[in-house]
Design an enzyme around this catalytic site. Sequence first.
Site, PDB file in Angstrom:
ATOM      1  N   GLY A 277      73.700  30.724  14.943  1.00  0.00           N
ATOM      2  CA  GLY A 277      73.721  32.045  14.310  1.00  0.00           C
ATOM      3  C   GLY A 277      74.096  33.167  15.251  1.00  0.00           C
ATOM      4  O   GLY A 277      73.827  34.338  14.969  1.00  0.00           O
ATOM      5  N   LYS A 278      74.715  32.821  16.389  1.00  0.00           N
ATOM      6  CA  LYS A 278      75.054  33.852  17.364  1.00  0.00           C
ATOM      7  C   LYS A 278      76.495  34.342  17.194  1.00  0.00           C
ATOM      8  O   LYS A 278      76.881  35.356  17.750  1.00  0.00           O
ATOM      9  CB  LYS A 278      74.855  33.306  18.782  1.00  0.00           C
ATOM     10  CG  LYS A 278      73.404  32.889  19.070  1.00  0.00           C
ATOM     11  CD  LYS A 278      73.306  32.121  20.380  1.00  0.00           C
ATOM     12  CE  LYS A 278      71.922  31.500  20.556  1.00  0.00           C
ATOM     13  NZ  LYS A 278      71.895  30.512  21.656  1.00  0.00           N
ATOM     14  N   ILE A 279      77.265  33.578  16.477  1.00  0.00           N
ATOM     15  CA  ILE A 279      78.650  33.952  16.158  1.00  0.00           C
ATOM     16  C   ILE A 279      78.815  33.695  14.662  1.00  0.00           C
ATOM     17  O   ILE A 279      78.282  32.719  14.141  1.00  0.00           O
ATOM     18  CB  ILE A 279      79.659  33.117  16.981  1.00  0.00           C
ATOM     19  CG1 ILE A 279      79.502  33.428  18.483  1.00  0.00           C
ATOM     20  CG2 ILE A 279      81.088  33.386  16.523  1.00  0.00           C
ATOM     21  CD1 ILE A 279      80.492  32.708  19.382  1.00  0.00           C
TER      22      ILE A 279
END
Lengths: 309, 309, 309, 309
Positions: A277-279
């Site tokens: 969920g970081k990109i």
Amino acid sequence: MSFVSPIRVKRGMTTSGLAKQMEAVQVLGPGRFGKAVRILSEMFGDQQCCKMLSIAGPIVPGGLRNVLVDLVEKNLINAIVTTGANVTHDMLEGLGHRHIVGSETDNDETLRRKGLSRIYDLLVKQKSIEHLERSTRHMLDRIPVEERRNIATFELLWHFGTQLKDKESLLSVSSKRRTPVFCPGIFDSMLGLDLWTYSQLNPLFINPFKDFSKLVNLSYESKRVGAIVLGGGMPKHHVLIANSYRGGVDAAIQITLDRPEGGGASGAPLEEAISWGKIRRRDSLVTLVGDALVLFPIMTLAALENSGK
Amino acid sequence: MSFVSPIRVKRGMTTSGLAKQMEAVQVLGPGRFGKAVRILSEMFGDQQCCKMLSIAGPIVPGGLRNVLVDLVEKNLINAIVTTGANVTHDMLEGLGHRHIVGSETDNDETLRRKGLSRIYDLLVKQKSIEHLERSTRHMLDRIPVEERRNIATFELLWHFGTQLKDKESLLSVSSKRRTPVFCPGIFDSMLGLDLWTYSQLNPLFINPFKDFSKLVNLSYESKRVGAIVLGGGMPKHHVLIANSYRGGVDAAIQITLDRPEGGGASGAPLEEAISWGKIRRRDSLVTLVGDALVLFPIMTLAALENSGK
Amino acid sequence: MSFVSPIRVKRGMTTSGLAKQMEAVQVLGPGRFGKAVRILSEMFGDQQCCKMLSIAGPIVPGGLRNVLVDLVEKNLINAIVTTGANVTHDMLEGLGHRHIVGSETDNDETLRRKGLSRIYDLLVKQKSIEHLERSTRHMLDRIPVEERRNIATFELLWHFGTQLKDKESLLSVSSKRRTPVFCPGIFDSMLGLDLWTYSQLNPLFINPFKDFSKLVNLSYESKRVGAIVLGGGMPKHHVLIANSYRGGVDAAIQITLDRPEGGGASGAPLEEAISWGKIRRRDSLVTLVGDALVLFPIMTLAALENSGK
Amino acid sequence: MSFVSPIRVKRGMTTSGLAKQMEAVQVLGPGRFGKAVRILSEMFGDQQCCKMLSIAGPIVPGGLRNVLVDLVEKNLINAIVTTGANVTHDMLEGLGHRHIVGSETDNDETLRRKGLSRIYDLLVKQKSIEHLERSTRHMLDRIPVEERRNIATFELLWHFGTQLKDKESLLSVSSKRRTPVFCPGIFDSMLGLDLWTYSQLNPLFINPFKDFSKLVNLSYESKRVGAIVLGGGMPKHHVLIANSYRGGVDAAIQITLDRPEGGGASGAPLEEAISWGKIRRRDSLVTLVGDALVLFPIMTLAALENSGK
């Protein structure tokens, strides 16, 4: 079915012109380089995109300091996450010291005796580092005690930036423009030793939670976020993890020589960060295998041409 | 003039027997592997040598957790400096969660939808990470407020180790034996997010200066110090820089896939650290190019045989 | 859903015992190492599997010569494809010369003046190479002219093997056992220079088509073929391409430090060869990122234990 | 004592202007890149320097074919040593086939069923390769039998170049200009399979000694020789070894992602070749760690600007 389109190099061509051809190759290194230039150009051209730069490795002492300074001046970099080493070396240059040309085959015991310390083929004088210690002490003294009792690294570095004589240093310019420079591993550097020494006799409490709140807020409040990842290490991971609260960055480019098979975050392809969920998406991402010190200035030139900045 | 002595492999040979032959090769990979096993064996056999381990990369989730646990139990590791990720994954396992077998070609957008996060070809459930958040909150609640107002990471991790149900976790065993686990980049991990979230509503002030004092004291008070460097990153640099106050470590082995030419600390040969006063001599050093996850268990087996531990 | 199973290292454990645990990790380096040992053990235990070994890099001068010799003696290697350099160095040792311990930081201009040539940290005397030239000439003289007019490299190397005094050399043993040693790039080595010089004044026509016919026939007539790929280069590709006529090899292990992103064959994962029909299935394949000089002897020990050879 | 001079990037700057600044950095990647551009520019500007290019890896299919073609047309490349793969792919394009954009995560078993073969993220149709086989047969038929009985690879490839319809192919242009293209590993490629098949029923005898004589003569007769090494492999070594008869090349640049520690020739620094007499001096040498497919076009643009070619 899409086809590889070969490159042609002609005298008189611009760097961005060549990069556009490389994008048309679509595959292997040229395709990735061309795509990275396009994404960087789009970031530069997008005023509502918060550009976050992560740097690991000797970006500052290795000659790219002014490249970064100019980007901060032009508002093309809006936040920096860096290792303690890059801050240390920016301050050394900010105090008037210079980096010396050495060789990677220099004998380190001999260097030690001569008072020189080595980063691959680049040298720095121990005397410069001793000067940094004294200067850091004086600069800390000038920060109000109350502030020092609970200070973030970005606040501390703005203070240093204001006090450095060299107004061209990365910290000075960042301070002047209020561009935050975060240093989550500040303790782990020559500057960190100076801070620790100071803290043994004087009030100084660095609060990394304050840094993280600032970084998360910056991410959260930005319409779009673009990550420019030079090298891996904690700075890379830190930019990405801070963006997980907003569902990830919108675009990212990474330049690294680290490899993925060992499983470390430094060499991991950016795609992996999607699963965390970081990109957000896989279409505005690219990992370039190469030396950021070589590729980033070239890409910057091409992206300045493309964006007219 | 010294000559290369070739290896012979025979069924029935021990791992340490093979390593001794490799040392006699003296050159290239075999010579370095053999030398590394010898240095590790000497460290294991030397009760007055403080063995400091640095770990970066997925050492814990990648299957080496119990290797480290057993070394701590046997007093063959006296201090650990690690990334936040390794602590996070030790706690996940300590809470009863397991790591899942995936593939490096898995589609990350699909994984995201399925609630799985990826480290190369290894997966972890998002639900496990959410459980970690709740547990961390409860564990923090049980730490006296006064202590929480100025706590080092090694103290915090001892608390967690005491509270984890799994008594075989690295934190539990380290806590039981009072072996400090330092995590200078704790803020930069899933666990770090939980700590930050907690700190927004509760008193929690992590003080990395306390960690550094502990690490420097440990180094300073040890007759000899040996560094075992698995992967690079901040943990590697941190062990070395903390030892600069005593004039450097006495012996060191490093296993990494990072390369030196980019100038980053992760890929730098250990010799470079001599010029910084972080390592004393060049004769008890060796850098192995390879995957620590593969080589370290093999070296450990050979060194246990050699040292009779 | 399959789970990662951690390793435990205990004194008294065999190398193969440790490798079995590593296979149970299933992911990252340990999983690959364990799988590679299993595949190698299966190859060793399968008398109907033709084991083809490709070697690039300094396998012979770097101390693994006798490891290979013993495998040939035990019929665990049935064909070798190698660089000219490995043959050159086997002949040098076969003539009584030894490799010398140097350093990768030696000054090459100084070495040149001293009559020493360098391979990373390993040295060889120019005088040894001159001796090789004279010996090669004499050995060629003893091959019947008719044969010399149309000779394959494997035939040539059998002749040399028969004539070398050292009966422990790889060529001697291969010649005695009629194990073919193919050297498709023989022209590109110190030995190659000697052959070329000889050919300027004497009849000598090397016919690589004869080599390829022999290799293809060997592949075609084998019930199963297993490839053991140490390093990349032409030897790797050559073993695989020769097996495309039978629909690909049945099993393969590869150990290399080369990386895939540049697109070269050396660093390519074995899976890629499936799309070319050079490998049959993806389940009996494994690529290990590492130094073959370190990993192969260890894997050999484990596989000998597993197969009882 | 010489100092690092930082870079500044400004819109409007030429690629060569940036490269000159990078040379002034003197250290790390920028220093090497700048030096490499300078050496390449000097080679381009020196009409008495024979420029020998070695290529390994997918230089031709990866989009650089026309870059090389233009350099041959301008007389800036005077000899090429290449892998069989690059010749194969030049002929495929010369017959009108194109390379297809794929992905490095494509499933190779699926690709095989679809008749596609993969090089990292680039694809080629099996049908194209079958067409190449038929065409090669016809082209060979048109070479006089007498010539076919003792033919060098550079002669064979000139014949192919003359017969290819695409006059922009590397072989066509090289043939037209009589620039020799040497392919010491021609047997080890798809084209090599076609040659071998043909030789089973028709007279065809390839004589690599003729190639080597031509290459050595070219080296010997040149006032100066410069080597441009893209990737490693046999082509790199071949250019260097052929120059040992004249005491080594005068200048050389190398771009590679291979690393030195394994001891293979591909990753070896150029300096090592001095100890073998294959390079004369250490001052006109530079090794760049990077992807030749990315860096070489950029360096070519800068060197064309510098040399006015």
